[in-house]
Design an enzyme around this catalytic site. Structure first.
Site, short mmCIF file in Angstrom:
data_model
loop_
_atom_site.label_atom_id
_atom_site.label_comp_id
_atom_site.label_asym_id
_atom_site.label_seq_id
_atom_site.Cartn_x
_atom_site.Cartn_y
_atom_site.Cartn_z
N PRO A 95 0.83 -1.21 0.00
CA PRO A 95 0.00 0.00 0.00
C PRO A 95 0.86 1.26 0.00
CG PRO A 95 -0.93 -1.61 1.48
CD PRO A 95 0.37 -2.18 1.01
N CYS A 96 0.51 2.19 -0.92
CA CYS A 96 1.37 3.34 -1.13
C CYS A 96 1.01 4.53 -0.26
CB CYS A 96 1.31 3.76 -2.60
SG CYS A 96 -0.34 4.22 -3.16
N THR A 97 -0.04 4.44 0.54
CA THR A 97 -0.48 5.57 1.34
C THR A 97 0.63 6.23 2.15
OG1 THR A 97 -2.65 4.52 1.51
CG2 THR A 97 -2.19 6.33 3.02
N PHE A 99 3.57 6.79 1.47
CA PHE A 99 4.56 7.51 0.67
C PHE A 99 3.92 8.40 -0.40
CE2 PHE A 99 5.99 3.12 1.62
CZ PHE A 99 6.83 3.45 2.67
N SER A 100 2.59 8.47 -0.44
CA SER A 100 1.93 9.25 -1.47
C SER A 100 1.84 10.72 -1.07
CB SER A 100 0.52 8.71 -1.73
OG SER A 100 -0.29 8.87 -0.58
#
Length: 389
Positions: A95-97, A99-100
């Site tokens: 899940p990229c949350t 680092f987004s």
């Protein structure tokens, strides 16, 4: 198939990277069923609806609905019918949350203290314990930012200590024929120690950062081109009506809320650079789309470049339809998503553009000797001979 090459898929979501795995032998931007020597044996995610989508499209893949932090590598291998060292690939996009850019206003994200960032360590754990021939990890570009350098360093170090050569690079999807200005980092490694060489750029055009065009390459693919042939079937909730309905309808193609500032030709309603770029953003039909977001607010674009009438006959901007979103993400038209419109956009926005995944995985498979670089498809009988060079 006796020559199937087994793959373990982590953080699989709806299966964007899985689709790339199983179609990597197909020509660019073509979904002709020619497939791939790779088969996803097992896929895991904690999102039940997304896994239902994956199962609908990959009935041969076994799924594990569970948080990866509670799934042992031995269980993954057992469900896949594999032993340590037998998987050809481990793939996945944690899940990229953490680092987004969206959410950077939260201090713990800005300081790279989000506890979900530890999911990168879970990816390393599975690679280390399963010992596949190679791996592919995908994430948002933000993972490479200075604020997250410790997480990236730990990821690379852990993978190298597990016995792999490791290369990483930020790729712009539009530069590989995807009709979307979406930047993602790919981390790729091989157990045999040979370096992975990222595929060369094939397309060129203007992006949000670059205005130069390389005439030796193909032009970026515009959204109007990829929407060609889609039926004009309206969807519930597609009309952008309400508080900013009139303003959104007046924004020209390729423009956003800045049109309605004192520097452009619209109404002087907003202050210059007072909103996110995607606010009231309309597609330019001749250019790639901006990044499709998983959970956009009601006035977050991109919206279609054409207006449609509302119930009162007033022209309004409209949201993109699911078939259009699939084309932007280069999913096959026949790929089926489970859930309502909001749920489907979340799955699509969280996915890897299929064509971008295809080009990376194809390059890896060619360099490992499993695919013919000349484009003739899988050549399993020549694997050992190729690896000797």
């Amino acid at each position: 198939m006796t020559n199937e090459l087994p793959v373990i898929s982590l953080f699989a979501g709806a299966g964007g990277l899985d689709c790339a795995v199983e179609r990597c032998a197909e020509p660019p931007l073509v979904h002709d069923g020619s497939g791939s020597p790779l088969r996803v044996r097992v896929a895991t995610d904690y999102d039940g609806t997304a896994l239902q989508t994956l199962a609908r499209n990959f009935p041969h893949t076994k799924t594990i609905l569970e948080d990866i932090r509670t799934v042992s590598t031995s269980d993954l291998l057992k469900v896949a019918g594999l032993s340590k060292g037998e998987p050809t690939l481990v793939v996945g996009g944690p899940p990229c949350t953490p680092f987004s850019k969206s959410g950077f206003w939260i201090e713990e994200k800005r300081n790279s203290q989000d506890p979900n960032a530890s999911l990168l360590d879970e990816y390393v754990r599975v690679v280390s314990e399963a010992q596949p021939e190679a791996f592919v990890l995908e994430n948002v570009q933000g993972l490479t930012y200075r604020t997250h350098q410790e997480q990236l360093r730990r990821l690379i170090t852990g993978l190298r200590e597990s016995g792999y050569s490791v290369e990483y690079k930020v790729l712009l999807a539009a530069e590989y024929g995807v009709p979307q200005l979406r930047r993602r980092v790919f981390v790729v490694g091989r157990r045999d120690g040979k370096p992975f060489h990222f595929p060369p750029i094939t397309h060129s055009g203007e992006s949000e950062r670059d205005r130069e065009y390389d005439p030796s390459k193909l032009p970026f693919v515009g959204v109007k081109e990829v929407f060609d042939g889609l039926p004009a079937t309206p969807e519930n909730g597609e009309i952008a009506d309400g508080t900013f309905g009139e303003l959104a309808a007046e924004v020209p193609p390729g423009q956003n809320y800045l049109w309605h500032t004192d520097r452009y030709g619209g109404r002087p309603v907003f202050k210059w650079r007072s909103r996110y770029w995607t606010f009231l953003l309309r597609l330019d039909p001749d250019r790639p789309s901006t990044t499709v977001q998983a959970q956009p607010g009601p006035w977050v674009g991109p919206f279609h470049w054409e207006n449609v009438p509302n119930a009162d006959g007033e022209m309004r901007a409209r949201r993109l339809r699911v078939p259009e979103l699939k084309r932007i993400m280069t999913f096959p038209d026949e790929f089926e998503f489970i859930g309502d419109r909001r749920e489907v956009q979340r799955q699509i926005g969280n996915a890897v553009p299929v064509e971008l995944g295809k080009v990376v995985i194809r390059a890896l498979m060619e360099q490992m000797g499993y695919l013919d670089p000349l484009g003739d498809g899988a050549r399993p009988e020549q694997v050992q001979e190729t690896l000797l060079f």
